[in-house]
Design a protein around this motif. Structure first.
Motif, short mmCIF file in Angstrom:
data_model
loop_
_atom_site.label_atom_id
_atom_site.label_comp_id
_atom_site.label_asym_id
_atom_site.label_seq_id
_atom_site.Cartn_x
_atom_site.Cartn_y
_atom_site.Cartn_z
N UNK A 1 0.80 -1.22 0.00
CA UNK A 1 0.00 0.00 0.00
C UNK A 1 0.83 1.27 0.00
N UNK A 2 2.10 1.16 0.34
CA UNK A 2 2.93 2.36 0.53
C UNK A 2 2.92 3.28 -0.69
N UNK A 3 3.06 2.71 -1.88
CA UNK A 3 3.14 3.56 -3.07
C UNK A 3 1.87 3.62 -3.88
N UNK A 4 0.76 3.09 -3.36
CA UNK A 4 -0.48 3.05 -4.12
C UNK A 4 -1.14 4.42 -4.15
N UNK A 5 -1.58 4.84 -5.34
CA UNK A 5 -2.27 6.13 -5.45
C UNK A 5 -3.75 5.95 -5.14
N UNK A 6 -4.49 7.06 -5.14
CA UNK A 6 -5.90 7.01 -4.76
C UNK A 6 -6.72 6.16 -5.73
N UNK A 7 -6.42 6.22 -7.00
CA UNK A 7 -7.17 5.44 -7.98
C UNK A 7 -6.99 3.94 -7.72
N UNK A 8 -5.78 3.55 -7.38
CA UNK A 8 -5.51 2.14 -7.08
C UNK A 8 -6.26 1.71 -5.83
N UNK A 9 -6.28 2.56 -4.83
CA UNK A 9 -6.96 2.24 -3.58
C UNK A 9 -8.47 2.09 -3.80
N UNK A 10 -9.04 2.94 -4.63
CA UNK A 10 -10.46 2.81 -4.95
C UNK A 10 -10.73 1.51 -5.69
N UNK A 11 -9.80 1.11 -6.52
CA UNK A 11 -9.94 -0.17 -7.22
C UNK A 11 -9.90 -1.33 -6.23
N UNK A 12 -9.03 -1.23 -5.23
CA UNK A 12 -8.97 -2.28 -4.21
C UNK A 12 -10.31 -2.39 -3.48
N UNK A 13 -10.95 -1.25 -3.22
CA UNK A 13 -12.24 -1.28 -2.54
C UNK A 13 -13.31 -1.92 -3.43
N UNK A 14 -13.26 -1.63 -4.72
CA UNK A 14 -14.20 -2.27 -5.64
C UNK A 14 -13.99 -3.79 -5.65
N UNK A 15 -12.73 -4.20 -5.63
CA UNK A 15 -12.44 -5.63 -5.60
C UNK A 15 -12.88 -6.25 -4.28
N UNK A 16 -12.75 -5.49 -3.19
CA UNK A 16 -13.22 -5.98 -1.89
C UNK A 16 -14.73 -6.21 -1.93
N UNK A 17 -15.45 -5.29 -2.55
CA UNK A 17 -16.90 -5.45 -2.69
C UNK A 17 -17.23 -6.74 -3.43
N UNK A 18 -16.50 -7.00 -4.53
CA UNK A 18 -16.74 -8.21 -5.31
C UNK A 18 -16.45 -9.47 -4.50
#
Length: 235
Positions: free
Chosen positions: A163-180
């Motif tokens: 997570x250290x170098x992840x930008x906001x767009x990547x983090x939002x994608x992780x949340x979408x994947x968490x939802x799935x």
């Protein structure tokens, strides 16, 4: 899961804003969860293969360590608990429906260097700690393995190194994947007839000037203590 009948458990805008406000107000303990963390926490609680009772998960909302705490006045306690239970009901009737729920997060981290999704995943991890230790025995081995893999897929991207170098767009994608993945987990339980969590009974707000809970009644904050020894105790 969508139907033409409106979901009666959805919070309206006024209730949602009131919940968000009270969770960061002086009426609750300083280490109370905010709305983002609460969303992740309840998502894990609701996705559990075995019902987690309010007295098990409510204390964790008010204190970072799930300790019994007292806070606010009688009316403030009742409002906070009512709104949190209402939010539980909203998630209990939408989590697992990709068209009815998505993880809530703030648009940007607020204070202390927090970034998008950090509090959601922290709340989710805390909720997983309430799952029964023998949850894998509740379904066939293949199904349990599928759930384990889904949980790993949710948590893995948020490790410190990843997570250290992840930008906001990547983090939002992780949340979408968490939802799935949460949707996948709920689907596994349904496929194996694991009972789904039922909405909680909600007490209507007390009228102005009405009596507080009886001194010997259970405190509504979920601590398990009598009201007189918890939120109704003298300062």
């Amino acid at each position: 899961m969508n139907t033409d009948t409106p979901n009666p458990h959805l919070l309206d805008d006024e209730e949602f804003e009131a919940l968000e406000a009270i969770l960061i107000s002086d009426a609750v303990p300083e280490d109370c969860m905010d709305l983002e963390m609460l969303d992740g926490y309840l998502a894990a609680v609701i996705a559990s293969p075995q019902a987690i009772l309010p007295e098990q998960w409510l204390p964790g909302v008010w204190s970072a360590h799930g300790e019994a705490v007292s806070f606010g006045s009688g009316s403030q306690v009742q409002q906070a608990i009512r709104l949190v239970r209402r939010y539980y009901n909203e998630l209990a009737t939408t989590v697992g429906d990709p068209e009815g729920w998505e993880p809530f997060c703030y648009a940007s981290g607020e204070g202390e260097g927090l970034r998008i999704g950090e509090e959601w995943i922290e709340g989710f991890a805390q909720g997983l700690e309430l799952w029964p230790e023998d949850w894998e025995s509740l379904v066939p081995q293949e199904a349990a393995q599928s759930v384990r893999e889904a949980l790993e897929a949710i948590l893995a991207p948020w490790s410190d190194d990843a997570a250290a170098g992840a930008d906001d767009e990547t983090r939002l994608q992780w949340l979408e994947e968490a939802m799935a993945r949460v949707t996948d987990i709920v689907a596994v339980w349904r496929a194996h007839d694991v009972p789904q969590p039922a909405p909680l009974a909600i007490e209507e707000p007390a009228a102005p000037g009405s009596a507080q809970p009886g001194r010997n009644e259970a405190c509504p904050c979920g601590s398990g203590k009598k009201y007189k020894k918890c939120c109704g105790a003298p300062d």
